[in-house]
Design a protein around this motif. Structure first.
Motif, PDB file in Angstrom:
ATOM      1  N   TYR A  32      54.658 -53.440 -12.324  1.00  0.00           N
ATOM      2  CA  TYR A  32      54.494 -52.808 -13.626  1.00  0.00           C
ATOM      3  C   TYR A  32      55.816 -52.274 -14.139  1.00  0.00           C
ATOM      4  O   TYR A  32      56.055 -51.059 -14.229  1.00  0.00           O
ATOM      5  N   LEU A  91      55.336 -48.662 -15.687  1.00  0.00           N
ATOM      6  CA  LEU A  91      54.071 -48.585 -16.393  1.00  0.00           C
ATOM      7  C   LEU A  91      52.909 -48.334 -15.437  1.00  0.00           C
ATOM      8  O   LEU A  91      51.752 -48.513 -15.807  1.00  0.00           O
ATOM      9  N   ASN A  92      53.214 -47.923 -14.218  1.00  0.00           N
ATOM     10  CA  ASN A  92      52.176 -47.871 -13.202  1.00  0.00           C
ATOM     11  C   ASN A  92      51.656 -46.479 -12.897  1.00  0.00           C
ATOM     12  O   ASN A  92      50.464 -46.235 -12.957  1.00  0.00           O
ATOM     13  N   PRO A  96      53.076 -42.012 -16.781  1.00  0.00           N
ATOM     14  CA  PRO A  96      53.347 -43.421 -17.041  1.00  0.00           C
ATOM     15  C   PRO A  96      54.456 -43.613 -18.066  1.00  0.00           C
ATOM     16  O   PRO A  96      54.818 -42.685 -18.762  1.00  0.00           O
ATOM     17  N   HIS A  97      54.942 -44.803 -18.136  1.00  0.00           N
ATOM     18  CA  HIS A  97      55.869 -45.238 -19.169  1.00  0.00           C
ATOM     19  C   HIS A  97      57.215 -44.549 -19.105  1.00  0.00           C
ATOM     20  O   HIS A  97      57.951 -44.540 -20.078  1.00  0.00           O
TER      21      HIS A  97
END
Lengths: 108, 122
Positions: A32, A91-92, A96-97
């Motif tokens: 991710y 992204l995991n 997140p992000h």
């Protein structure tokens, strides 16, 4: 919290060079991971997602690899328009992000 | 043409509120998650908040949780960010971004607006 560390933070290279940027996650994030390019005064542009999937319209000289905690973005032959700042993004895991601190690629 | 256009930024005093808007066009807005990402002057990118396609799931960065509220109006193809109790450290260029899928989680951002500047200062 997961930390992303990009290396190097600054990179000087010439047109035609092969360049590799590394992004290390403090914990495993599977695949991710995304890579973005940002030019001065412009919004970021998605290059790679899911660690190795090239976004539509992005030149094939860009490639991504890795999984778990270590990822790389490679530009096979630098073009003048590639000089920019590059960010990885996980992204995991929560939060997140999160983004890496960026790698500024400059002309030698 | 796929486009995101942010508006609503400006100069605001600490402790006050501001509402940002993002108008989307060129794609089926209610199929995709949307996000706000900010960039302080000369600094890197910071994800602020994300919202799923149907507003059923929302996430916030710890730095804004409890102060900022994300929302969307699919009938108007619009995304919003209500920012309350603003601080000097909220000063940044705020980007609206489209997710690759309907969930705000685990999907990269493929379309970005040009951003709207928020300056928090007395």
């Amino acid at each position: 919290d997961i930390q992303l560390t990009q290396s190097p933070s600054f990179l000087s290279a010439s047109v035609g060079d092969r360049v590799t940027i590394t992004c290390r996650a403090s914990q495993g994030i599977s695949s991710y991971l995304a890579w973005y390019q940002q030019k001065p005064g412009k919004a970021p542009k998605l290059l790679i997602y899911a660690a190795s999937t090239l976004q539509s319209g992005v030149p094939s000289r860009f490639s991504g690899s890795g999984s778990g905690t270590e990822f790389t973005l490679t530009i096979s032959s630098l073009q003048p328009e590639d000089f920019a700042t590059y960010y990885c993004q996980q992204l995991n895991s929560y939060p997140p992000h999160t983004f890496g601190q960026g790698t500024k690629l400059e002309i030698k | 043409e796929v486009q995101l256009v942010e508006s609503g930024g400006g100069l605001v005093q600490p402790g006050r509120s501001l509402r940002l808007s993002c108008a989307a066009s060129g794609f089926t807005f209610d199929d995709y998650a949307m996000h706000w990402v900010r960039q302080a002057p000369g600094k890197g990118l910071e994800w602020v908040s994300g919202i799923s396609w149907n507003s059923g799931s929302i996430g916030y960065a710890d730095s804004v949780k409890g102060r900022f509220t994300i929302s969307r109006d699919n009938a108007k193809n619009s995304l919003y960010l209500q920012m309350n109790s603003l601080r000097a450290e909220d000063t940044a260029l705020y980007y609206c971004a489209k997710g690759l899928g309907g969930s705000w989680y685990r999907a990269a951002f493929d379309i970005w607006g040009q951003g709207t500047m928020v300056t928090v200062s007395s």
